[in-house]
Scaffold this active site. Sequence first.
Site, PDB file in Angstrom:
ATOM      1  N   ASP A   8       8.943 -30.566-130.924  1.00  0.00           N
ATOM      2  CA  ASP A   8       7.609 -30.096-131.275  1.00  0.00           C
ATOM      3  C   ASP A   8       7.762 -28.988-132.312  1.00  0.00           C
ATOM      4  O   ASP A   8       8.880 -28.630-132.697  1.00  0.00           O
ATOM      5  CB  ASP A   8       6.844 -29.631-130.018  1.00  0.00           C
ATOM      6  CG  ASP A   8       7.486 -28.422-129.345  1.00  0.00           C
ATOM      7  OD1 ASP A   8       8.442 -27.839-129.898  1.00  0.00           O
ATOM      8  OD2 ASP A   8       7.020 -28.052-128.253  1.00  0.00           O
ATOM      9  N   SER A   9       6.663 -28.433-132.776  1.00  0.00           N
ATOM     10  CA  SER A   9       6.734 -27.458-133.875  1.00  0.00           C
ATOM     11  C   SER A   9       6.920 -26.032-133.366  1.00  0.00           C
ATOM     12  O   SER A   9       7.188 -25.130-134.152  1.00  0.00           O
ATOM     13  CB  SER A   9       5.443 -27.514-134.675  1.00  0.00           C
ATOM     14  OG  SER A   9       4.386 -27.010-133.868  1.00  0.00           O
ATOM     15  N   GLY A  10       6.745 -25.827-132.070  1.00  0.00           N
ATOM     16  CA  GLY A  10       6.780 -24.474-131.525  1.00  0.00           C
ATOM     17  C   GLY A  10       5.398 -23.860-131.442  1.00  0.00           C
ATOM     18  O   GLY A  10       5.201 -22.845-130.766  1.00  0.00           O
ATOM     19  N   GLY A  11       4.432 -24.470-132.122  1.00  0.00           N
ATOM     20  CA  GLY A  11       3.083 -23.900-132.172  1.00  0.00           C
ATOM     21  C   GLY A  11       2.424 -23.792-130.801  1.00  0.00           C
ATOM     22  O   GLY A  11       1.850 -22.759-130.469  1.00  0.00           O
ATOM     23  N   ASP A  25       0.611 -27.143-136.129  1.00  0.00           N
ATOM     24  CA  ASP A  25      -0.851 -27.238-136.125  1.00  0.00           C
ATOM     25  C   ASP A  25      -1.409 -26.107-135.287  1.00  0.00           C
ATOM     26  O   ASP A  25      -0.679 -25.460-134.543  1.00  0.00           O
ATOM     27  CB  ASP A  25      -1.310 -28.594-135.574  1.00  0.00           C
ATOM     28  CG  ASP A  25      -0.839 -28.829-134.147  1.00  0.00           C
ATOM     29  OD1 ASP A  25       0.152 -28.199-133.728  1.00  0.00           O
ATOM     30  OD2 ASP A  25      -1.442 -29.651-133.448  1.00  0.00           O
ATOM     31  N   GLN A  32      -6.196 -33.295-135.224  1.00  0.00           N
ATOM     32  CA  GLN A  32      -6.919 -32.371-134.343  1.00  0.00           C
ATOM     33  C   GLN A  32      -8.416 -32.670-134.435  1.00  0.00           C
ATOM     34  O   GLN A  32      -8.800 -33.707-134.950  1.00  0.00           O
ATOM     35  CB  GLN A  32      -6.586 -30.922-134.741  1.00  0.00           C
ATOM     36  CG  GLN A  32      -5.172 -30.485-134.333  1.00  0.00           C
ATOM     37  CD  GLN A  32      -5.042 -30.255-132.825  1.00  0.00           C
ATOM     38  OE1 GLN A  32      -6.013 -30.299-132.072  1.00  0.00           O
ATOM     39  NE2 GLN A  32      -3.810 -30.024-132.367  1.00  0.00           N
ATOM     40  N   GLY A  82      -4.206 -31.683-129.073  1.00  0.00           N
ATOM     41  CA  GLY A  82      -5.397 -30.983-128.600  1.00  0.00           C
ATOM     42  C   GLY A  82      -6.174 -31.708-127.525  1.00  0.00           C
ATOM     43  O   GLY A  82      -7.329 -31.396-127.263  1.00  0.00           O
ATOM     44  N   ASP A  92       4.489 -37.708-124.008  1.00  0.00           N
ATOM     45  CA  ASP A  92       5.371 -36.729-123.375  1.00  0.00           C
ATOM     46  C   ASP A  92       4.520 -35.952-122.391  1.00  0.00           C
ATOM     47  O   ASP A  92       3.324 -35.805-122.593  1.00  0.00           O
ATOM     48  CB  ASP A  92       5.954 -35.743-124.397  1.00  0.00           C
ATOM     49  CG  ASP A  92       4.951 -34.658-124.731  1.00  0.00           C
ATOM     50  OD1 ASP A  92       4.023 -34.942-125.520  1.00  0.00           O
ATOM     51  OD2 ASP A  92       5.042 -33.535-124.190  1.00  0.00           O
ATOM     52  N   CYS A 123      11.349 -48.635-105.625  1.00  0.00           N
ATOM     53  CA  CYS A 123      12.101 -47.947-106.684  1.00  0.00           C
ATOM     54  C   CYS A 123      13.597 -48.147-106.484  1.00  0.00           C
ATOM     55  O   CYS A 123      14.097 -48.092-105.370  1.00  0.00           O
ATOM     56  CB  CYS A 123      11.747 -46.459-106.663  1.00  0.00           C
ATOM     57  SG  CYS A 123      12.665 -45.499-107.884  1.00  0.00           S
ATOM     58  N   CYS A 148      15.958 -46.189-107.958  1.00  0.00           N
ATOM     59  CA  CYS A 148      16.706 -45.003-108.378  1.00  0.00           C
ATOM     60  C   CYS A 148      17.691 -44.561-107.287  1.00  0.00           C
ATOM     61  O   CYS A 148      17.564 -44.954-106.132  1.00  0.00           O
ATOM     62  CB  CYS A 148      15.766 -43.863-108.778  1.00  0.00           C
ATOM     63  SG  CYS A 148      15.172 -42.853-107.410  1.00  0.00           S
ATOM     64  N   CYS A 206      16.084 -43.071-104.110  1.00  0.00           N
ATOM     65  CA  CYS A 206      15.461 -44.041-103.206  1.00  0.00           C
ATOM     66  C   CYS A 206      16.482 -44.966-102.552  1.00  0.00           C
ATOM     67  O   CYS A 206      16.290 -45.415-101.423  1.00  0.00           O
ATOM     68  CB  CYS A 206      14.393 -44.840-103.955  1.00  0.00           C
ATOM     69  SG  CYS A 206      12.982 -43.820-104.444  1.00  0.00           S
ATOM     70  N   HIS A 238      13.872 -39.258-109.275  1.00  0.00           N
ATOM     71  CA  HIS A 238      12.910 -40.277-108.853  1.00  0.00           C
ATOM     72  C   HIS A 238      11.656 -40.286-109.738  1.00  0.00           C
ATOM     73  O   HIS A 238      11.236 -41.344-110.215  1.00  0.00           O
ATOM     74  CB  HIS A 238      12.489 -40.118-107.387  1.00  0.00           C
ATOM     75  CG  HIS A 238      11.307 -40.979-107.106  1.00  0.00           C
ATOM     76  ND1 HIS A 238      11.406 -42.346-106.959  1.00  0.00           N
ATOM     77  CD2 HIS A 238       9.982 -40.698-107.093  1.00  0.00           C
ATOM     78  CE1 HIS A 238      10.197 -42.866-106.848  1.00  0.00           C
ATOM     79  NE2 HIS A 238       9.306 -41.892-106.923  1.00  0.00           N
TER      80      HIS A 238
END
Length: 387
Positions: free
Chosen positions: A93-96, A147, A202, A229, A279, A317, A319, A322, A348
């Site tokens: 990400d941009s850090g914003g 942004d 945005q 946003g 994300d 599941c 994993c 599980c 999990h």
Amino acid sequence: MPSPFSFALLATADGARLGELRTSHGVVQTPAFMPVGTQGSVKAMRQRDLEEAGAQIILGNTYHLYLRPGDTLIARRGGLHRFIGWQHPILTDSGGYQVFSLAERRRIDERGAEFRSHLDGSVHMLSPETAVDIQARLGSDIAMVLDECLAYPASRDETAASMERSVRWAARCRAQFASVRDGAGPVVGATNPGQAQFGIVQGGVFQDLRDRSADETIAIGFEGYAIGGLSVGEPLDLMYVVVSETARRLPEHQPRYLMGAGTPQDLVECVARGIDMFDCVLPTRNARNGQLFTSQGRINIKNARYAEDESPLDPSCGCYTCRTHSRAYLRHLYLAGEMTAGVLNTLHNLTFYLDTMRRIREAISLRAFDKFRQEFLRSASRLSLDS
Ligand SMILES: [Zn+2]
């Protein structure tokens, strides 16, 4: 030399898109979920656990990595992939977003955001240009533009002014990105010549502002586009409408990324609206709080009803958690404050998210996405076994 970054749209079904994102660190099948690796580490996970869970791409937070250990140190160590031992794709990400969340500790004007570090109070400037330079040093495969992030709710005027600033910042970010890529600007020590850059749409919940933001951001020209946003407290129905209308305006043959969403239901609903990438901290953060997503509903593992429950967390599941442990044991680890509780629960939850994406992709390829969606939402309506 052609860019190693490309996106191919392989199939569409009921509004959903099946695609393939190629980067110099490998291929990502979309729709994709990106686990959040804030400090160059997805909390409680080793990189091999992420691979086992099916992660093809992870997200790194520029704000945190810039402050500690520092982007120049990471560049000296060969870039983020090498530093953290993850040879698959990474988006930064941009850090914003983190800087804007600092509230009283930051000041924003046209140049960028001046802020005080949450670690030692030192003063820093995050501008469109520095956000590009830092990500160039980190060497992620996909870098995001800086942004302005508004809190919800915001008035129409505030949202319009902020959106317009974000467009101006996006143009500066692209110019800086081009000068770093072409070696025209000052040497910043970029570590990944194949890096791509995404613009961010945005405009809050005002569709005409979203449309303008999309058109002007597309006119600047990026390798992909994000919708930012959202998932900031607006009603869910409204978010779905904005996603749907905005995604429709984005170029068909470029990737679309919905930032910061969401629940498993959000993923399915937004894939249906044409989103390719997601994300969210929900699966990892909730896991550490004992909140688990399963095919049968959400489970709060500290609930007394699991004290002697021999069954696996999620019988559907595959994993390690599980396959190996009972709900009773996981509850015990959680209540005892054992580190393995966070590890096993995160493994999990991430497996559940990534497996949901895999099933989504399979359904699209079989042209049966709508059927999958109806079934998933039916089981989601039963979700929350515990309150
Ligand atoms: Zn599991």
